[in-house]
Scaffold this motif. Structure first.
Motif, PDB file in Angstrom:
ATOM      1  N   ARG A 179       0.863  -1.183   0.000  1.00  0.00           N
ATOM      2  CA  ARG A 179       0.000   0.000   0.000  1.00  0.00           C
ATOM      3  C   ARG A 179       0.900   1.234   0.000  1.00  0.00           C
ATOM      4  N   GLN A 180       0.515   2.221  -0.781  1.00  0.00           N
ATOM      5  CA  GLN A 180       1.311   3.439  -0.882  1.00  0.00           C
ATOM      6  C   GLN A 180       0.515   4.638  -0.360  1.00  0.00           C
ATOM      7  N   TYR A 181       1.132   5.330   0.594  1.00  0.00           N
ATOM      8  CA  TYR A 181       0.539   6.535   1.157  1.00  0.00           C
ATOM      9  C   TYR A 181       1.487   7.706   0.935  1.00  0.00           C
ATOM     10  N   VAL A 182       0.931   8.848   0.601  1.00  0.00           N
ATOM     11  CA  VAL A 182       1.706  10.078   0.512  1.00  0.00           C
ATOM     12  C   VAL A 182       1.279  10.996   1.652  1.00  0.00           C
ATOM     13  N   CYS A 183       2.271  11.485   2.395  1.00  0.00           N
ATOM     14  CA  CYS A 183       2.030  12.432   3.479  1.00  0.00           C
ATOM     15  C   CYS A 183       2.806  13.714   3.174  1.00  0.00           C
ATOM     16  N   LEU A 184       2.312  14.834   3.663  1.00  0.00           N
ATOM     17  CA  LEU A 184       2.835  16.138   3.275  1.00  0.00           C
ATOM     18  C   LEU A 184       3.455  16.881   4.450  1.00  0.00           C
ATOM     19  N   ASP A 185       4.517  17.648   4.155  1.00  0.00           N
ATOM     20  CA  ASP A 185       5.098  18.605   5.100  1.00  0.00           C
ATOM     21  C   ASP A 185       5.726  17.922   6.312  1.00  0.00           C
ATOM     22  N   ARG A 211      11.798  21.296   5.438  1.00  0.00           N
ATOM     23  CA  ARG A 211      10.750  20.286   5.560  1.00  0.00           C
ATOM     24  C   ARG A 211      10.648  19.466   4.274  1.00  0.00           C
ATOM     25  N   GLY A 212      10.203  18.219   4.438  1.00  0.00           N
ATOM     26  CA  GLY A 212       9.927  17.395   3.279  1.00  0.00           C
ATOM     27  C   GLY A 212       8.561  17.728   2.722  1.00  0.00           C
ATOM     28  N   THR A 213       8.511  18.096   1.436  1.00  0.00           N
ATOM     29  CA  THR A 213       7.225  18.472   0.861  1.00  0.00           C
ATOM     30  C   THR A 213       6.289  17.272   0.707  1.00  0.00           C
ATOM     31  N   GLN A 214       6.877  16.101   0.366  1.00  0.00           N
ATOM     32  CA  GLN A 214       6.092  14.872   0.222  1.00  0.00           C
ATOM     33  C   GLN A 214       6.880  13.705   0.818  1.00  0.00           C
ATOM     34  N   VAL A 215       6.184  12.779   1.461  1.00  0.00           N
ATOM     35  CA  VAL A 215       6.769  11.517   1.915  1.00  0.00           C
ATOM     36  C   VAL A 215       5.977  10.398   1.254  1.00  0.00           C
ATOM     37  N   TRP A 216       6.657   9.585   0.464  1.00  0.00           N
ATOM     38  CA  TRP A 216       6.017   8.446  -0.198  1.00  0.00           C
ATOM     39  C   TRP A 216       6.358   7.191   0.607  1.00  0.00           C
ATOM     40  N   ARG A 217       5.353   6.658   1.323  1.00  0.00           N
ATOM     41  CA  ARG A 217       5.527   5.470   2.161  1.00  0.00           C
ATOM     42  C   ARG A 217       4.968   4.258   1.429  1.00  0.00           C
ATOM     43  N   LYS A 218       5.824   3.301   1.144  1.00  0.00           N
ATOM     44  CA  LYS A 218       5.418   2.072   0.466  1.00  0.00           C
ATOM     45  C   LYS A 218       5.498   0.952   1.495  1.00  0.00           C
ATOM     46  N   GLN A 219       4.380   0.634   2.094  1.00  0.00           N
ATOM     47  CA  GLN A 219       4.353  -0.303   3.205  1.00  0.00           C
ATOM     48  C   GLN A 219       3.729  -1.623   2.784  1.00  0.00           C
ATOM     49  N   LEU A 220       4.154  -2.705   3.450  1.00  0.00           N
ATOM     50  CA  LEU A 220       3.533  -3.999   3.198  1.00  0.00           C
ATOM     51  C   LEU A 220       2.044  -3.894   3.483  1.00  0.00           C
ATOM     52  N   VAL A 257      -4.368   2.129  -1.489  1.00  0.00           N
ATOM     53  CA  VAL A 257      -4.996   1.024  -2.216  1.00  0.00           C
ATOM     54  C   VAL A 257      -3.962  -0.090  -2.397  1.00  0.00           C
ATOM     55  N   ALA A 258      -4.270  -1.276  -1.886  1.00  0.00           N
ATOM     56  CA  ALA A 258      -3.319  -2.386  -1.979  1.00  0.00           C
ATOM     57  C   ALA A 258      -3.155  -2.837  -3.424  1.00  0.00           C
ATOM     58  N   GLY A 259      -1.927  -3.227  -3.764  1.00  0.00           N
ATOM     59  CA  GLY A 259      -1.658  -3.723  -5.103  1.00  0.00           C
ATOM     60  C   GLY A 259      -0.349  -4.478  -5.131  1.00  0.00           C
ATOM     61  N   PRO A 260      -0.051  -5.163  -6.229  1.00  0.00           N
ATOM     62  CA  PRO A 260       1.177  -5.945  -6.323  1.00  0.00           C
ATOM     63  C   PRO A 260       2.421  -5.069  -6.196  1.00  0.00           C
ATOM     64  N   TRP A 261       3.448  -5.670  -5.642  1.00  0.00           N
ATOM     65  CA  TRP A 261       4.719  -4.994  -5.372  1.00  0.00           C
ATOM     66  C   TRP A 261       5.217  -4.156  -6.546  1.00  0.00           C
ATOM     67  N   HIS A 262       5.113  -4.712  -7.782  1.00  0.00           N
ATOM     68  CA  HIS A 262       5.695  -4.027  -8.932  1.00  0.00           C
ATOM     69  C   HIS A 262       4.855  -2.858  -9.417  1.00  0.00           C
ATOM     70  N   GLU A 263       3.648  -2.712  -8.884  1.00  0.00           N
ATOM     71  CA  GLU A 263       2.806  -1.572  -9.226  1.00  0.00           C
ATOM     72  C   GLU A 263       2.768  -0.531  -8.114  1.00  0.00           C
ATOM     73  N   ARG A 264       3.604  -0.698  -7.082  1.00  0.00           N
ATOM     74  CA  ARG A 264       3.665   0.256  -5.980  1.00  0.00           C
ATOM     75  C   ARG A 264       5.098   0.689  -5.645  1.00  0.00           C
ATOM     76  N   LEU A 265       6.074  -0.234  -5.704  1.00  0.00           N
ATOM     77  CA  LEU A 265       7.444   0.141  -5.333  1.00  0.00           C
ATOM     78  C   LEU A 265       8.039   1.211  -6.253  1.00  0.00           C
ATOM     79  N   PRO A 266       7.820   1.173  -7.568  1.00  0.00           N
ATOM     80  CA  PRO A 266       8.271   2.304  -8.393  1.00  0.00           C
ATOM     81  C   PRO A 266       7.377   3.524  -8.143  1.00  0.00           C
ATOM     82  N   HIS A 267       7.899   4.691  -8.422  1.00  0.00           N
ATOM     83  CA  HIS A 267       7.077   5.899  -8.371  1.00  0.00           C
ATOM     84  C   HIS A 267       6.228   6.049  -9.634  1.00  0.00           C
TER      85      HIS A 267
END
Length: 411
Positions: A179-185, A211-220, A257-267
């Motif tokens: 699952r990929q979440y984006v958090c801001l600031d 500050r980090g403008t965006q954090v892209w968290r790719k979690q199991l 939204v959960a999805g396969p590793w290869h559709e989430r680990l890349p940006h």
């Protein structure tokens, strides 16, 4: 990439001839008969390390057979295969790679040869998955090596200097969902906590603040979603692109939204333009232990960086033992810059970035723009002398040499 330029268009290849062999015999004959020759992959390098005034060869015409060994948990792949295509093939059979780069468009051999990244505190770069190599040597002979070979750790990240790699054997793991979440600031003080919070984490900044403008968290997929006030950030309520103004449809799916590793680990998605497409790139790998001081040093030149940077990405990579890997022997923080496509404006800033980072033993990404002196780079690699000896042994006449390689490793 056109036949005569790299992906970014900033390098026009100097090759006298271009070749597309359709068999191994044809490739071996070509290598044996050439005085200077290099292989070109997806062209996603921003410098001339892979350029040549001799023959340039693409391996895209060689047989594209992929072989999965479920007992050994490895896959044997052709060098020219793109990571995105391999990932789809593996996932359909229940397997995965432990890591992927931010874009799946790059060739396997090219990414491995330059020590290209993925990200994650506990995950090594893409080259660390290599269990074996097949390459054509300067004499046109076929050489196969695996992890048991004495010099194997020196042959994996070698930027095509030792021969033309034709196939690679990679470790695989069971497929998994992300699952990929984006958090801001993100506050700078929370950077370490952010990096340790998920399987793979990227923090983007514009260098206009700390500050980090965006954090892209790719979690199991089974990991709990971050709380709304996670580390003082704000959760994104829509998809984001790391480069302001670029279409978000180009990016992999977000919002948890959960999805396969290869559709989430890349940006970025395989069928779409990665990054901005009109850019230069630099990247420096630093010891994690000095990350805070190194970022503080970059803050001092942030006023120079911000006007010519489209975005900048911070990520972590686990240490490895590959001789010329940017992560050899040390857990690393990678500081990546996506610049505007104006070398005259960017190169002076690159020099200032390198000056600021000089006290922290920076290692440049081998496939990106850098101006560091060879002796400064060599000083950060304990196995540099051994690689130099291996280079002279396997290519004594300089068949795979380039002007930039001669600069790094004088004969």
């Amino acid at each position: 990439m056109s036949a005569h330029r790299n992906w970014a268009g900033n390098v026009r290849y100097a090759a006298r001839a271009y070749h597309r062999p359709s068999s191994m015999d044809e490739l071996r004959e070509l290598v044996a008969g050439s005085d200077r020759i290099r292989a070109v992959g997806s062209g996603h390098s921003f410098n001339r390390l892979g350029d040549t005034t001799g023959d340039l060869v693409t391996l895209a015409g060689l047989p594209a057979t992929v072989r999965l060994d479920e007992e050994r948990r490895t896959v044997d792949v052709p060098a020219a295969m793109r990571y995105g295509d391999l990932a789809t093939w593996l996932h359909e059979r229940g397997y995965a790679l432990a890591n992927l780069a931010s874009l799946p468009h790059i060739s396997v051999a090219g990414a491995v040869a330059t020590g290209t990244h993925g990200s994650g505190n506990a995950v090594g770069n893409l080259a660390t998955a290599v269990a074996g190599l097949e390459l054509v040597t300067a004499a046109g002979e076929l050489l196969t090596v695996d992890r048991d070979a004495d010099d194997f750790a020196g042959m994996v990240v070698s930027f095509g200097a030792l021969g033309i790699v034709t196939r690679l054997t990679l470790d695989v793991v069971p497929t998994f969902d992300v699952r990929q979440y984006v958090c801001l600031d993100l506050p700078r003080s929370a950077l370490d906590a952010a990096f340790g919070s998920a399987y793979s984490v990227s923090v983007f900044t514009d260098w206009r603040s700390t500050r980090g403008t965006q954090v892209w968290r790719k979690q199991l997929a089974e990991q709990a979603a971050p709380p709304a006030d996670w580390l003082g950030t704000t959760p994104a309520d829509r998809p984001w692109h790391p480069v302001p103004g670029m279409p978000v449809v180009n990016c992999t799916e977000q919002l948890g939204v959960a999805g396969p590793w290869h559709e989430r680990l890349p940006h970025f998605r395989l069928g779409f333009t990665p990054s901005s497409g009109d850019e230069l790139q630099s990247e420096y790998h630093l010891p994690r232990a000095v990350a805070a001081d190194a970022l503080a040093a970059l803050d001092e030149v942030a006023h120079l960086i911000a006007p010519v940077a489209q975005t900048s990405e911070l990520r972590t990579i686990a240490a490895d033992e590959l001789w010329l890997s940017p992560n050899h022997g040390r857990d690393s923080l990678a500081v990546h810059f996506t610049w505007i496509a104006d070398a005259s404006a960017v190169l002076p800033v690159v020099a200032e970035v390198e000056r600021a980072l000089a006290p922290f033993a920076p290692r440049p990404h081998w496939g990106k723009v850098f101006t560091l002196a060879p002796h400064a780079i060599a000083a950060t690699y304990p196995r540099w002398p051994e690689f130099t000896a291996l280079l002279h042994h396997l290519d004594p006449k300089g068949k795979f040499r380039t002007e930039d390689l001669d600069h790094l490793f004088p004969r």
